[in-house]
Design an enzyme around this catalytic site. Sequence first.
Site, mmCIF file in Angstrom:
data_model
loop_
_atom_site.group_PDB
_atom_site.id
_atom_site.type_symbol
_atom_site.label_atom_id
_atom_site.label_comp_id
_atom_site.label_asym_id
_atom_site.label_seq_id
_atom_site.Cartn_x
_atom_site.Cartn_y
_atom_site.Cartn_z
ATOM 1 N N LEU A 1 0.837 -1.205 0.000
ATOM 2 C CA LEU A 1 0.000 0.000 0.000
ATOM 3 C C LEU A 1 0.874 1.258 0.000
ATOM 4 O O LEU A 1 2.064 1.211 0.323
ATOM 5 C CB LEU A 1 -0.911 -0.039 1.231
ATOM 6 C CG LEU A 1 -1.904 -1.214 1.220
ATOM 7 C CD1 LEU A 1 -2.496 -1.444 2.604
ATOM 8 C CD2 LEU A 1 -3.001 -0.973 0.193
ATOM 9 N N PRO A 2 0.267 2.417 -0.333
ATOM 10 C CA PRO A 2 1.075 3.635 -0.500
ATOM 11 C C PRO A 2 1.792 4.124 0.762
ATOM 12 O O PRO A 2 2.957 4.496 0.694
ATOM 13 C CB PRO A 2 0.055 4.676 -0.973
ATOM 14 C CG PRO A 2 -1.060 3.884 -1.575
ATOM 15 C CD PRO A 2 -1.120 2.615 -0.786
ATOM 16 N N THR B 1 6.309 0.477 1.824
ATOM 17 C CA THR B 1 7.324 1.325 2.467
ATOM 18 C C THR B 1 6.576 2.358 3.298
ATOM 19 O O THR B 1 5.911 3.235 2.734
ATOM 20 C CB THR B 1 8.189 2.039 1.417
ATOM 21 O OG1 THR B 1 8.805 1.054 0.587
ATOM 22 C CG2 THR B 1 9.265 2.882 2.079
ATOM 23 N N LYS C 1 15.299 -0.186 5.337
ATOM 24 C CA LYS C 1 14.959 0.441 4.046
ATOM 25 C C LYS C 1 15.297 1.941 4.086
ATOM 26 O O LYS C 1 15.833 2.491 3.128
ATOM 27 C CB LYS C 1 13.473 0.211 3.772
ATOM 28 C CG LYS C 1 12.873 1.039 2.675
ATOM 29 C CD LYS C 1 12.782 0.326 1.358
ATOM 30 C CE LYS C 1 12.285 1.277 0.281
ATOM 31 N NZ LYS C 1 12.275 0.767 -1.029
ATOM 32 N N LYS D 1 9.732 10.734 -0.880
ATOM 33 C CA LYS D 1 8.946 10.063 0.181
ATOM 34 C C LYS D 1 9.879 9.267 1.105
ATOM 35 O O LYS D 1 9.804 9.386 2.329
ATOM 36 C CB LYS D 1 7.930 9.111 -0.466
ATOM 37 C CG LYS D 1 7.219 8.211 0.531
ATOM 38 C CD LYS D 1 6.498 7.033 -0.107
ATOM 39 C CE LYS D 1 6.137 6.012 0.964
ATOM 40 N NZ LYS D 1 5.483 4.811 0.457
HETATM 41 P P1 NAD Z 1 0.686 2.396 -6.367
HETATM 42 O O1 NAD Z 1 0.112 3.716 -6.023
HETATM 43 O O2 NAD Z 1 0.935 2.044 -7.806
HETATM 44 O O3 NAD Z 1 -0.258 1.230 -5.769
HETATM 45 C C1 NAD Z 1 -0.917 1.295 -4.531
HETATM 46 C C2 NAD Z 1 -2.208 0.489 -4.667
HETATM 47 O O4 NAD Z 1 -2.839 0.410 -3.391
HETATM 48 C C3 NAD Z 1 -3.220 1.133 -5.631
HETATM 49 O O5 NAD Z 1 -3.606 0.192 -6.612
HETATM 50 C C4 NAD Z 1 -4.377 1.532 -4.714
HETATM 51 O O6 NAD Z 1 -5.647 1.446 -5.341
HETATM 52 C C5 NAD Z 1 -4.229 0.499 -3.600
HETATM 53 N N1 NAD Z 1 -4.890 0.878 -2.351
HETATM 54 C C6 NAD Z 1 -4.769 2.032 -1.645
HETATM 55 N N2 NAD Z 1 -5.522 1.986 -0.514
HETATM 56 C C7 NAD Z 1 -6.110 0.760 -0.509
HETATM 57 C C8 NAD Z 1 -7.004 0.109 0.370
HETATM 58 N N3 NAD Z 1 -7.425 0.697 1.500
HETATM 59 N N4 NAD Z 1 -7.411 -1.134 0.067
HETATM 60 C C9 NAD Z 1 -6.983 -1.750 -1.067
HETATM 61 N N5 NAD Z 1 -6.147 -1.187 -1.959
HETATM 62 C C10 NAD Z 1 -5.715 0.059 -1.679
HETATM 63 O O7 NAD Z 1 2.022 2.265 -5.517
HETATM 64 P P2 NAD Z 1 3.282 1.298 -5.813
HETATM 65 O O8 NAD Z 1 4.253 1.966 -6.696
HETATM 66 O O9 NAD Z 1 2.776 -0.062 -6.131
HETATM 67 O O10 NAD Z 1 3.953 1.299 -4.352
HETATM 68 C C11 NAD Z 1 3.422 0.543 -3.286
HETATM 69 C C12 NAD Z 1 4.399 0.599 -2.127
HETATM 70 O O11 NAD Z 1 5.656 0.079 -2.564
HETATM 71 C C13 NAD Z 1 4.658 2.017 -1.611
HETATM 72 O O12 NAD Z 1 4.734 1.978 -0.207
HETATM 73 C C14 NAD Z 1 5.985 2.382 -2.257
HETATM 74 O O13 NAD Z 1 6.713 3.342 -1.506
HETATM 75 C C15 NAD Z 1 6.676 1.026 -2.276
HETATM 76 N N6 NAD Z 1 7.730 0.879 -3.297
HETATM 77 C C16 NAD Z 1 7.515 1.304 -4.565
HETATM 78 C C17 NAD Z 1 8.521 1.140 -5.525
HETATM 79 C C18 NAD Z 1 8.300 1.579 -6.970
HETATM 80 O O14 NAD Z 1 9.283 1.633 -7.727
HETATM 81 N N7 NAD Z 1 7.081 1.878 -7.391
HETATM 82 C C19 NAD Z 1 9.737 0.543 -5.168
HETATM 83 C C20 NAD Z 1 9.912 0.098 -3.867
HETATM 84 C C21 NAD Z 1 8.900 0.270 -2.927
#
Ligand code: NAD
Length: 294
Positions: A65-66, A96, A171, A246
Amino acid sequence: MANVAFIGLGNMGGPMAINLVKAGHQVTVFDLSAEACQQLRDAGAAVAASAAEAATGVDYVLSMLPAGKHVAGIYLGDDGLLAQLDKATTVLDCSTIDAATARQVGEAAAAAGIGFMDSPVSGGVAAAAAGTLAFMCGGSAETFEKAQLILQDMGKNIFHAGPAGAGQVAKGCNNMLLAIHMIGSCEALEMGARNGLDPKVLSQIMLASSGRNWSLEVYNPYPGVMETAPASNDYKPGFMVDLMAKDLGLALEIAQLSDFDNPMGQLASELYRQHQEAGNGQRDFSSILEKLQG
Ligand code: NAD
Protein backbone atom coordinates in the site's frame (compact mmCIF):
# COMPACT_ATOMS: atom_id res chain seq x y z
CA MET A 1 1.31 -24.28 -1.76
CA ALA A 2 -0.45 -21.70 0.40
CA ASN A 3 -3.69 -19.73 0.49
CA VAL A 4 -2.68 -16.08 0.16
CA ALA A 5 -4.61 -12.80 0.31
CA PHE A 6 -2.93 -9.89 -1.51
CA ILE A 7 -4.12 -6.33 -0.85
CA GLY A 8 -2.88 -3.39 -2.95
CA LEU A 9 -2.31 -4.25 -6.61
CA GLY A 10 -0.55 -1.12 -7.91
CA ASN A 11 2.70 -0.81 -9.86
CA MET A 12 4.47 -3.08 -7.36
CA GLY A 13 1.72 -5.19 -5.79
CA GLY A 14 0.22 -6.21 -9.15
CA PRO A 15 3.31 -7.98 -10.52
CA MET A 16 4.18 -9.38 -7.06
CA ALA A 17 0.73 -11.00 -6.79
CA ILE A 18 1.04 -12.36 -10.34
CA ASN A 19 4.32 -14.07 -9.36
CA LEU A 20 2.54 -15.78 -6.46
CA VAL A 21 -0.15 -17.05 -8.86
CA LYS A 22 2.59 -18.29 -11.22
CA ALA A 23 4.29 -20.09 -8.33
CA GLY A 24 1.07 -22.09 -7.79
CA HIS A 25 -0.39 -20.42 -4.68
CA GLN A 26 -4.15 -19.90 -4.28
CA VAL A 27 -4.28 -16.11 -4.41
CA THR A 28 -7.28 -13.94 -3.52
CA VAL A 29 -6.83 -10.23 -4.13
CA PHE A 30 -8.42 -6.91 -3.24
CA ASP A 31 -7.75 -3.36 -4.42
CA LEU A 32 -9.90 -0.22 -4.47
CA SER A 33 -9.26 -0.09 -8.23
CA ALA A 34 -11.52 -2.41 -10.26
CA GLU A 35 -9.03 -2.25 -13.14
CA ALA A 36 -6.19 -3.50 -10.95
CA CYS A 37 -8.43 -6.36 -9.71
CA GLN A 38 -9.34 -7.29 -13.28
CA GLN A 39 -5.68 -7.63 -14.24
CA LEU A 40 -5.20 -10.14 -11.45
CA ARG A 41 -8.40 -11.99 -12.36
CA ASP A 42 -7.00 -12.32 -15.90
CA ALA A 43 -3.77 -13.70 -14.40
CA GLY A 44 -5.67 -16.41 -12.50
CA ALA A 45 -6.35 -14.92 -9.05
CA ALA A 46 -9.72 -14.81 -7.27
CA VAL A 47 -11.04 -11.30 -6.59
CA ALA A 48 -12.73 -10.46 -3.27
CA ALA A 49 -15.17 -7.63 -2.54
CA SER A 50 -13.17 -6.38 0.46
CA ALA A 51 -9.86 -6.83 2.26
CA ALA A 52 -11.67 -8.75 5.02
CA GLU A 53 -13.25 -11.14 2.51
CA ALA A 54 -9.89 -11.72 0.79
CA ALA A 55 -8.23 -12.49 4.14
CA THR A 56 -10.82 -14.98 5.43
CA GLY A 57 -9.29 -18.39 6.12
CA VAL A 58 -5.93 -17.76 4.41
CA ASP A 59 -2.43 -18.76 5.55
CA TYR A 60 -0.84 -15.42 4.59
CA VAL A 61 -2.05 -11.83 4.17
CA LEU A 62 0.25 -9.62 2.09
CA SER A 63 -0.19 -5.90 1.55
CA MET A 64 1.54 -3.41 -0.75
CA LEU A 65 0.00 0.00 0.00
CA PRO A 66 1.08 3.63 -0.50
CA ALA A 67 1.70 4.84 3.08
CA GLY A 68 1.38 4.21 6.84
CA LYS A 69 -2.17 5.55 7.06
CA HIS A 70 -3.37 2.97 4.50
CA VAL A 71 -1.62 0.14 6.37
CA ALA A 72 -3.02 1.27 9.74
CA GLY A 73 -6.46 1.62 8.13
CA ILE A 74 -6.44 -1.96 6.87
CA TYR A 75 -5.05 -3.70 9.97
CA LEU A 76 -5.91 -1.68 13.10
CA GLY A 77 -9.12 -0.86 14.98
CA ASP A 78 -12.30 -2.82 15.65
CA ASP A 79 -12.95 -3.22 11.91
CA GLY A 80 -9.29 -3.92 11.07
CA LEU A 81 -8.02 -7.27 9.81
CA LEU A 82 -6.08 -8.04 13.00
CA ALA A 83 -9.38 -8.16 14.90
CA GLN A 84 -10.75 -10.73 12.45
CA LEU A 85 -7.88 -12.95 11.33
CA ASP A 86 -7.34 -16.52 12.42
CA LYS A 87 -4.32 -16.78 14.78
CA ALA A 88 -2.56 -19.13 12.36
CA THR A 89 -2.40 -16.39 9.71
CA THR A 90 0.92 -14.69 8.96
CA VAL A 91 0.76 -11.00 7.96
CA LEU A 92 3.47 -9.55 5.69
CA ASP A 93 3.27 -5.84 4.94
CA CYS A 94 5.60 -5.08 2.02
CA SER A 95 4.72 -1.36 1.77
CA THR A 96 7.32 1.32 2.47
CA ILE A 97 5.91 3.15 5.51
CA ASP A 98 7.06 4.95 8.65
CA ALA A 99 8.76 2.70 11.19
CA ALA A 100 6.45 3.94 13.99
CA THR A 101 3.34 2.62 12.23
CA ALA A 102 5.09 -0.66 11.41
CA ARG A 103 5.96 -1.07 15.12
CA GLN A 104 2.38 -0.17 16.11
CA VAL A 105 0.89 -2.77 13.75
CA GLY A 106 3.50 -5.29 14.96
CA GLU A 107 2.50 -4.68 18.60
CA ALA A 108 -1.22 -4.98 17.79
CA ALA A 109 -0.56 -8.23 15.90
CA ALA A 110 1.46 -9.62 18.82
CA ALA A 111 -1.39 -8.71 21.23
CA ALA A 112 -3.81 -10.58 18.93
CA GLY A 113 -1.46 -13.59 18.75
CA ILE A 114 -0.84 -13.12 15.01
CA GLY A 115 2.59 -13.27 13.35
CA PHE A 116 3.46 -9.95 11.65
CA MET A 117 6.47 -8.89 9.64
CA ASP A 118 7.17 -5.55 7.98
CA SER A 119 8.83 -6.61 4.73
CA PRO A 120 9.59 -3.54 2.57
CA VAL A 121 11.40 -4.12 -0.68
CA SER A 122 14.36 -2.80 -2.60
CA GLY A 123 14.07 -2.93 -6.38
CA GLY A 124 11.44 -1.22 -8.51
CA VAL A 125 8.70 -2.31 -10.88
CA ALA A 126 11.10 -4.29 -13.10
CA ALA A 127 12.39 -6.30 -10.13
CA ALA A 128 8.80 -6.86 -8.93
CA ALA A 129 7.90 -8.30 -12.36
CA ALA A 130 11.09 -10.37 -12.58
CA GLY A 131 10.68 -11.73 -9.03
CA THR A 132 14.09 -10.41 -8.01
CA LEU A 133 13.14 -8.00 -5.19
CA ALA A 134 15.18 -7.77 -1.98
CA PHE A 135 13.06 -8.00 1.20
CA MET A 136 14.12 -6.39 4.50
CA CYS A 137 12.09 -8.02 7.24
CA GLY A 138 11.17 -6.99 10.79
CA GLY A 139 9.52 -9.51 13.11
CA SER A 140 10.18 -12.68 15.14
CA ALA A 141 12.44 -15.51 13.95
CA GLU A 142 9.41 -17.80 13.77
CA THR A 143 7.47 -15.41 11.52
CA PHE A 144 10.58 -14.86 9.39
CA GLU A 145 10.83 -18.60 8.76
CA LYS A 146 7.18 -18.73 7.63
CA ALA A 147 7.56 -15.52 5.58
CA GLN A 148 10.45 -16.93 3.55
CA LEU A 149 8.19 -19.63 2.07
CA ILE A 150 6.20 -16.89 0.33
CA LEU A 151 8.73 -14.10 -0.16
CA GLN A 152 11.07 -16.44 -2.07
CA ASP A 153 8.49 -16.54 -4.89
CA MET A 154 8.72 -12.75 -5.32
CA GLY A 155 12.34 -12.00 -4.51
CA LYS A 156 15.96 -13.07 -4.53
CA ASN A 157 17.47 -11.74 -1.30
CA ILE A 158 15.50 -12.00 1.95
CA PHE A 159 17.03 -10.45 5.08
CA HIS A 160 15.92 -10.61 8.71
CA ALA A 161 16.77 -7.11 10.00
CA GLY A 162 15.36 -7.48 13.55
CA PRO A 163 12.03 -7.04 15.39
CA ALA A 164 8.88 -5.35 13.99
CA GLY A 165 9.80 -2.01 12.39
CA ALA A 166 13.40 -3.07 11.68
CA GLY A 167 12.60 -3.73 8.01
CA GLN A 168 11.46 -0.13 7.60
CA VAL A 169 14.55 1.16 9.41
CA ALA A 170 16.81 -0.89 7.09
CA LYS A 171 14.96 0.44 4.05
CA GLY A 172 15.28 4.03 5.35
CA CYS A 173 19.04 3.60 5.91
CA ASN A 174 19.55 2.08 2.47
CA ASN A 175 17.59 4.68 0.54
CA MET A 176 19.16 7.57 2.43
CA LEU A 177 22.59 6.19 1.43
CA LEU A 178 21.39 5.69 -2.16
CA ALA A 179 20.31 9.36 -2.37
CA ILE A 180 23.63 10.53 -0.90
CA HIS A 181 25.84 8.51 -3.28
CA MET A 182 23.66 9.45 -6.27
CA ILE A 183 24.02 13.17 -5.46
CA GLY A 184 27.74 12.72 -4.77
CA SER A 185 28.25 10.89 -8.06
CA CYS A 186 26.41 13.66 -9.94
CA GLU A 187 28.55 16.32 -8.26
CA ALA A 188 31.81 14.55 -9.07
CA LEU A 189 30.84 13.91 -12.71
CA GLU A 190 29.69 17.50 -13.26
CA MET A 191 32.81 18.96 -11.65
CA GLY A 192 34.95 16.80 -13.91
CA ALA A 193 32.93 17.73 -17.01
CA ARG A 194 33.29 21.45 -16.24
CA ASN A 195 37.03 20.93 -16.12
CA GLY A 196 37.17 19.31 -19.53
CA LEU A 197 36.96 15.64 -18.56
CA ASP A 198 34.86 13.16 -20.53
CA PRO A 199 32.20 11.82 -18.06
CA LYS A 200 32.66 8.35 -19.56
CA VAL A 201 36.41 8.32 -18.88
CA LEU A 202 35.94 9.90 -15.44
CA SER A 203 33.35 7.21 -14.60
CA GLN A 204 35.84 4.49 -15.59
CA ILE A 205 38.52 6.13 -13.42
CA MET A 206 36.24 6.40 -10.37
CA LEU A 207 34.89 2.87 -10.87
CA ALA A 208 38.45 1.56 -10.67
CA SER A 209 39.22 3.82 -7.69
CA SER A 210 37.85 4.48 -4.21
CA GLY A 211 34.85 6.51 -5.44
CA ARG A 212 33.22 3.33 -6.78
CA ASN A 213 29.54 2.99 -5.81
CA TRP A 214 26.24 1.51 -7.07
CA SER A 215 25.07 4.75 -8.77
CA LEU A 216 28.21 4.80 -10.93
CA GLU A 217 28.33 1.05 -11.40
CA VAL A 218 24.81 0.29 -12.67
CA TYR A 219 22.89 3.59 -12.83
CA ASN A 220 25.23 6.26 -14.18
CA PRO A 221 23.37 9.63 -13.94
CA TYR A 222 25.24 11.30 -16.82
CA PRO A 223 23.42 11.04 -20.20
CA GLY A 224 25.26 8.94 -22.77
CA VAL A 225 27.64 7.19 -20.37
CA MET A 226 25.55 4.06 -19.84
CA GLU A 227 23.09 3.10 -22.56
CA THR A 228 20.72 1.19 -20.26
CA ALA A 229 20.49 3.85 -17.51
CA PRO A 230 17.46 6.23 -17.28
CA ALA A 231 19.89 9.16 -17.85
CA SER A 232 20.36 7.96 -21.44
CA ASN A 233 16.58 7.73 -21.91
CA ASP A 234 15.52 11.26 -20.96
CA TYR A 235 15.38 10.25 -17.27
CA LYS A 236 12.29 8.05 -17.73
CA PRO A 237 11.92 6.08 -14.48
CA GLY A 238 13.28 3.76 -13.12
CA PHE A 239 12.78 5.08 -9.63
CA MET A 240 10.82 8.33 -9.48
CA VAL A 241 11.89 11.51 -7.67
CA ASP A 242 8.48 11.39 -5.88
CA LEU A 243 9.34 8.01 -4.35
CA MET A 244 12.87 9.09 -3.38
CA ALA A 245 11.47 12.24 -1.73
CA LYS A 246 8.95 10.06 0.18
CA ASP A 247 11.65 7.61 1.31
CA LEU A 248 13.94 10.45 2.46
CA GLY A 249 11.05 11.90 4.49
CA LEU A 250 10.68 8.51 6.20
CA ALA A 251 14.46 8.34 6.81
CA LEU A 252 14.37 11.78 8.48
CA GLU A 253 11.51 10.59 10.71
CA ILE A 254 13.58 7.57 11.77
CA ALA A 255 16.52 9.87 12.59
CA GLN A 256 14.29 12.23 14.59
CA LEU A 257 12.63 9.40 16.53
CA SER A 258 16.06 8.11 17.56
CA ASP A 259 17.37 11.62 18.34
CA PHE A 260 20.05 11.22 15.67
CA ASP A 261 21.44 14.15 13.67
CA ASN A 262 21.92 13.10 10.03
CA PRO A 263 23.19 16.18 8.15
CA MET A 264 23.88 14.37 4.85
CA GLY A 265 20.43 12.75 4.86
CA GLN A 266 18.82 16.11 5.64
CA LEU A 267 20.65 17.83 2.78
CA ALA A 268 19.78 15.02 0.36
CA SER A 269 16.13 15.28 1.42
CA GLU A 270 16.11 19.05 0.91
CA LEU A 271 17.71 18.76 -2.57
CA TYR A 272 15.22 16.10 -3.67
CA ARG A 273 12.31 18.13 -2.25
CA GLN A 274 13.37 21.18 -4.27
CA HIS A 275 13.87 19.05 -7.39
CA GLN A 276 10.40 17.53 -6.88
CA GLU A 277 8.79 20.95 -6.42
CA ALA A 278 10.41 22.15 -9.65
CA GLY A 279 8.17 19.66 -11.51
CA ASN A 280 10.48 16.62 -11.68
CA GLY A 281 8.47 14.27 -9.43
CA GLN A 282 7.68 11.77 -12.17
CA ARG A 283 11.22 11.68 -13.59
CA ASP A 284 13.95 9.29 -12.58
CA PHE A 285 15.82 10.17 -9.37
CA SER A 286 19.15 10.36 -11.24
CA SER A 287 17.82 13.55 -12.90
CA ILE A 288 19.07 15.33 -9.75
CA LEU A 289 22.16 15.90 -11.97
CA GLU A 290 20.20 18.63 -13.78
CA LYS A 291 19.52 20.43 -10.50
CA LEU A 292 23.24 20.46 -9.73
CA GLN A 293 23.96 21.71 -13.26
CA GLY A 294 21.82 24.74 -12.42
P1 NAD B 1 0.69 2.40 -6.37
O1 NAD B 1 0.11 3.72 -6.02
O2 NAD B 1 0.93 2.04 -7.81
O3 NAD B 1 -0.26 1.23 -5.77
C1 NAD B 1 -0.92 1.30 -4.53
C2 NAD B 1 -2.21 0.49 -4.67
O4 NAD B 1 -2.84 0.41 -3.39
C3 NAD B 1 -3.22 1.13 -5.63
O5 NAD B 1 -3.61 0.19 -6.61
C4 NAD B 1 -4.38 1.53 -4.71
O6 NAD B 1 -5.65 1.45 -5.34
C5 NAD B 1 -4.23 0.50 -3.60
N1 NAD B 1 -4.89 0.88 -2.35
C6 NAD B 1 -4.77 2.03 -1.65
N2 NAD B 1 -5.52 1.99 -0.51
C7 NAD B 1 -6.11 0.76 -0.51
C8 NAD B 1 -7.00 0.11 0.37
N3 NAD B 1 -7.42 0.70 1.50
N4 NAD B 1 -7.41 -1.13 0.07
C9 NAD B 1 -6.98 -1.75 -1.07
N5 NAD B 1 -6.15 -1.19 -1.96
C10 NAD B 1 -5.71 0.06 -1.68
O7 NAD B 1 2.02 2.27 -5.52
P2 NAD B 1 3.28 1.30 -5.81
O8 NAD B 1 4.25 1.97 -6.70
O9 NAD B 1 2.78 -0.06 -6.13
O10 NAD B 1 3.95 1.30 -4.35
C11 NAD B 1 3.42 0.54 -3.29
C12 NAD B 1 4.40 0.60 -2.13
O11 NAD B 1 5.66 0.08 -2.56
C13 NAD B 1 4.66 2.02 -1.61
O12 NAD B 1 4.73 1.98 -0.21
C14 NAD B 1 5.99 2.38 -2.26
O13 NAD B 1 6.71 3.34 -1.51
C15 NAD B 1 6.68 1.03 -2.28
N6 NAD B 1 7.73 0.88 -3.30
C16 NAD B 1 7.52 1.30 -4.57
C17 NAD B 1 8.52 1.14 -5.52
C18 NAD B 1 8.30 1.58 -6.97
O14 NAD B 1 9.28 1.63 -7.73
N7 NAD B 1 7.08 1.88 -7.39
C19 NAD B 1 9.74 0.54 -5.17
C20 NAD B 1 9.91 0.10 -3.87
C21 NAD B 1 8.90 0.27 -2.93
